[in-house]
Design a protein around this motif. Structure first.
Motif, PDB file in Angstrom:
ATOM      1  N   GLU A 165      56.945   4.431  54.594  1.00  0.00           N
ATOM      2  CA  GLU A 165      55.511   4.287  54.287  1.00  0.00           C
ATOM      3  C   GLU A 165      55.286   3.720  52.882  1.00  0.00           C
ATOM      4  N   TYR A 201      52.168  14.210  50.067  1.00  0.00           N
ATOM      5  CA  TYR A 201      52.134  13.374  51.265  1.00  0.00           C
ATOM      6  C   TYR A 201      51.772  14.321  52.410  1.00  0.00           C
ATOM      7  N   GLY A 236      56.715   8.483  51.372  1.00  0.00           N
ATOM      8  CA  GLY A 236      57.524   8.382  52.584  1.00  0.00           C
ATOM      9  C   GLY A 236      58.364   7.120  52.564  1.00  0.00           C
ATOM     10  N   ASP A 237      59.423   7.128  53.326  1.00  0.00           N
ATOM     11  CA  ASP A 237      60.242   5.939  53.535  1.00  0.00           C
ATOM     12  C   ASP A 237      60.265   5.711  55.044  1.00  0.00           C
ATOM     13  N   ASP A 244      53.207   5.969  60.670  1.00  0.00           N
ATOM     14  CA  ASP A 244      54.614   5.594  60.809  1.00  0.00           C
ATOM     15  C   ASP A 244      55.107   5.843  62.227  1.00  0.00           C
ATOM     16  N   ARG A 250      56.698  13.666  48.034  1.00  0.00           N
ATOM     17  CA  ARG A 250      57.201  12.366  47.576  1.00  0.00           C
ATOM     18  C   ARG A 250      56.571  11.310  48.460  1.00  0.00           C
ATOM     19  N   GLY A 273      64.295   8.934  60.396  1.00  0.00           N
ATOM     20  CA  GLY A 273      63.547   8.991  59.130  1.00  0.00           C
ATOM     21  C   GLY A 273      62.300   8.121  59.203  1.00  0.00           C
TER      22      GLY A 273
END
Ligand code: AMP
Ligand code: GLY
Length: 421
Positions: A289, A266, A286-287, A209, A284, A223
């Motif tokens: 990902e 993660y 990823g955001d 990312d 959790r 983020g």
């Protein structure tokens, strides 16, 4: 089955999108959701930190399976409450979520099991922190111990800057603050996602990312402004090393402590010339990902999470096509600092039926018939293709046709990639 997804970002939109394609999914709900999710799911605007309210919603709507997207409800014990009420769910308990919510907790696991990670010292007072900084060489890495939404990590080139940050952190603070001072790791970053239940686990996928706001990795941390999957810097040998030396001992230690981990682990990693080292855990997906993994796995994602929750690992089949996913985040100008919202988004309708391209929404909402911006990160445009460069081009072709006032995105996602080391 009736499924409920908790959250309102691009991650949750991509989960809802992937789950809806699985024949097992008869009805999908989302709390609170966004304008994109509303096109696929029944959305209800409830406080995701009110566990009792969510339990009542599940009972009223006869929800069979709950998937929790963001870290805050996990750290708030939502899974504990769901389990107590016999509602099947995916995610770690509050106790297991310490792997994300406390960096010193994770370091203690690394110490006990000899997990490769940056050397560190934990400081619990300003005096300690100022003393300990003397033991490190620049760049200095200083981290707040608790959840800080990506704002708790400082990397500084000069000692004087490090001292100033420490003094600022402790300024006017009555409560005890713990800081980690860490060795700076040199290498390439990658993220690995594993579905786990106790000591059982299965690799879900990998991604790289882009955390900085500007091209060439400049500017503030965000983020995440884009990602691609799979990561190109994880060779099969490095992957085995990560699973054997980092993931397995972590799950064993969590199990031995009586707080087994279930959900997504993660691992944020630095691939160094001495092998992979753990930078941090998240508990959790990823955001952004998740978006690149979801577009590649589609309906399989639901089976993976469901069979992990029921501990039927032999049923989990993760079959990737030989493909790549690329996602580019379109943000509100000013993000990650101050930004304005409420602008009408133009151009989304044209891409409703584009093959292998999805527009996942983050901060969006409906005002009458119009979709308007409602957050810092607004859309994540996500494509897949058999070739990384094609997936990148496909994504940017759509990005360039969507617009709103002050829209901002990076132009170099998936352009510079790291090859195997
Ligand atoms: P974290 O929240 O711990 O993942 O840190 C955020 C980002 O800071 C990471 O993705 C890395 O880019 C960087 N970072 C954190 N710790 C280190 C370290 N020890 N050495 C080098 N970079 C780091
Ligand atoms: N994209 C980084 C994260 O979700 O934490």
């Amino acid at each position: 089955m009736k499924i409920l997804v908790i959250g309102s970002g691009g991650r949750e939109h991509s989960l809802v999108w992937a789950f809806s394609q699985n024949p097992k999914c008869q009805e999908i709900h989302c709390i609170p959701g966004n304008a994109g999710i509303k096109q696929l799911a029944i959305c209800k605007d409830l406080n995701i930190l009110d566990n009792d309210l969510i339990i009542s919603y599940c009972k009223l709507n006869k929800i069979d399976f709950v998937v929790v997207g963001p870290e805050a409800p996990l750290a708030n014990g939502l899974i504990n409450s769901l389990t107590k009420n016999n509602i099947l769910s995916f995610g770690p308990t509050k106790e297991a979520a310490f792997l994300e919510s406390s960096k010193s907790f994770t370091k203690s696991i690394c110490d006990i099991k000899n997990i490769p990670t940056a050397n560190y010292i934990l400081a619990t007072s300003k005096e300690d922190a100022l003393n300990f900084i003397e033991k490190f060489i620049p760049p200095f890495v200083i981290k707040l111990d608790g959840l800080a939404a990506g704002k708790g990590v400082f990397i500084l080139n000069k000692k004087s800057e490090a001292i100033e940050i420490i003094k600022n952190i402790y300024l006017n603070q009555n409560k005890k603050i713990a800081l980690l001072i860490e060795e700076f790791l040199v290498g390439h970053e990658a993220s690995l996602f594993v579905v786990c239940n106790g000591k059982n686990f299965k690799l879900l996928g990998s991604a790289q990312d882009y955390k900085k706001i500007y091209d060439k990795d400049l500017g503030a941390n965000t983020g995440g402004m884009g990602a691609f999957s799979p990561a190109l810097n994880i060779s099969p040998e490095v992957e085995k090393e990560i699973l054997d030396k980092i993931i397995t001992p972590t799950l064993t230690e969590m199990d031995e402590r009586g707080t087994p981990f279930s959900g997504i682990l993660y691992a944020g990693l630095m691939i160094t010339d001495k092998g992979p080292k753990l930078v941090e855990y998240n508990v959790r997906l990823g955001d952004p990902e998740c978006q690149v993994i979801a577009i590649r796995l589609g309906a399989q994602l639901l089976d993976a999470l469901l069979y992990c929750s029921t501990n039927e690992f032999s049923k989990i089949k993760i079959n990737y096509a030989d493909d790549f996913g690329v996602t580019v985040v379109m943000a509100s100008g000013g993000y990650p600092n101050k930004y304005e919202t409420g602008f009408k988004i133009k151009g989304i309708e044209k891409f409703k039926n584009s093959k292998d391209v999805e527009i996942f929404h983050s901060g969006t909402k409906y005002i009458d018939e119009n979709i308007v911006t409602n957050g810092g990160r607004v859309l994540s445009i996500t494509s897949r293709s058999s070739n990384l460069n094609d997936a990148r081009k496909k994504t940017y072709k759509v990005v360039e046709k969507i617009d709103w006032k002050n829209e901002f995105h990076r132009k170099d996602i998936a352009k510079k990639t790291y090859s195997l080391i």
